[in-house]
Motif scaffolding. Structure first.
Motif, PDB file in Angstrom:
ATOM      1  N   VAL A 144      -4.805  -5.083  -2.904  1.00 59.48           N
ATOM      2  CA  VAL A 144      -4.384  -4.099  -1.899  1.00 59.48           C
ATOM      3  C   VAL A 144      -4.922  -2.717  -2.265  1.00 59.48           C
ATOM      4  O   VAL A 144      -5.368  -1.955  -1.398  1.00 59.48           O
ATOM      5  N   THR A 182      -7.325  -0.483   0.228  1.00 54.90           N
ATOM      6  CA  THR A 182      -6.856   0.804   0.737  1.00 54.90           C
ATOM      7  C   THR A 182      -7.589   1.998   0.121  1.00 54.90           C
ATOM      8  O   THR A 182      -7.406   3.135   0.572  1.00 54.90           O
ATOM      9  N   GLY A 217       0.817  -1.211   0.000  1.00 55.35           N
ATOM     10  CA  GLY A 217       0.000   0.000   0.000  1.00 55.35           C
ATOM     11  C   GLY A 217       0.846   1.253   0.000  1.00 55.35           C
ATOM     12  O   GLY A 217       0.571   2.210  -0.739  1.00 55.35           O
TER      13      GLY A 217
END
Length: 219
Positions: free
Chosen positions: A64, A68, A13
């Motif tokens: 991811v 996020t 991230g």
């Protein structure tokens, strides 16, 4: 093991944020051809030129990005880049009729500003809307159907081409299909991979093709 996975995702991230800022992402264009082998368009494939891991494929970072929320700026970048490429191709006779298909995630599609961002990309680049093809995933059909249909209708009214990806294995049904303002179905690769050797896959693919053609859809 859970801690290790969480740490790896946190690193990815953080790298994603840095990668977006540093311009480490690229679109690769996979040709789509007709039965005569003539290129009719391309599909935009997202790649990450990671400074340590090298060329990185979506399976390694898209989950991811979804978790996020970075899929929103990443998806917008892909859309803007594809429209800029369409505009460049429009200036050359040999590429003026090509389309570009861009994958749209569920989170991206459901964002309140998604339709406005598509409108802005088209206006800023000056491309013909029907040359932009948005590939939507079947998981969009799992819930909030009325909102999905309304947004698809708005995009269709703009002139954008709409495609349903991975058709045949997820949430699609005949009752849903007749309500969606689609232009194209893409048969899921689970059926296509063995279509020449598995009679069942061949039969399913034939049925989807016949269904799509009877509904006036490309397939």
């Amino acid at each position: 093991a859970m801690q290790s996975a969480m740490s790896a995702n946190a690193r990815t991230g953080s790298d994603l944020r840095d990668g977006l800022r540093r311009g480490e992402f690229a679109l690769y264009y996979q040709p789509q051809v007709d039965r005569a082998g003539v290129i009719t368009g391309v599909e935009a494939l997202l790649r990450w030129n990671h400074p340590e891991r090298g060329l990185t494929f979506p399976a390694d970072f898209i989950p991811v990005a979804e978790d996020t929320g970075l899929i929103l700026p990443l998806g917008l970048w892909a859309l803007e880049t594809a429209c800029a490429q369409l505009a460049a191709w429009a200036r050359r006779p040999e590429t003026a009729n090509l389309s570009i298909a861009v994958n749209v995630s569920v989170r991206q599609f459901r964002h309140p500003d998604f339709v406005d961002s598509v409108v802005a990309c088209i206006r800023n680049s000056g491309v013909r809307p029907h040359r932009l093809k948005l590939e939507l995933t079947e998981s969009l059909l799992a819930d909030r159907m009325e909102i999905t249909i309304e947004k698809m209708g708005m995009l269709k009214a703009l002139g954008v081409t709409l495609s349903l990806d991975d058709f045949g294995v997820g949430y699609s049904s005949l009752s849903v299909l007749k309500r969606l303002p689609l232009d194209q179905l893409k048969i899921d690769k689970a059926f296509v991979a063995d279509v020449l050797t598995d009679p069942n896959d061949a039969a399913i693919s034939r049925a989807i093709i016949a269904l799509a053609q009877s509904l006036g859809l490309q397939v």
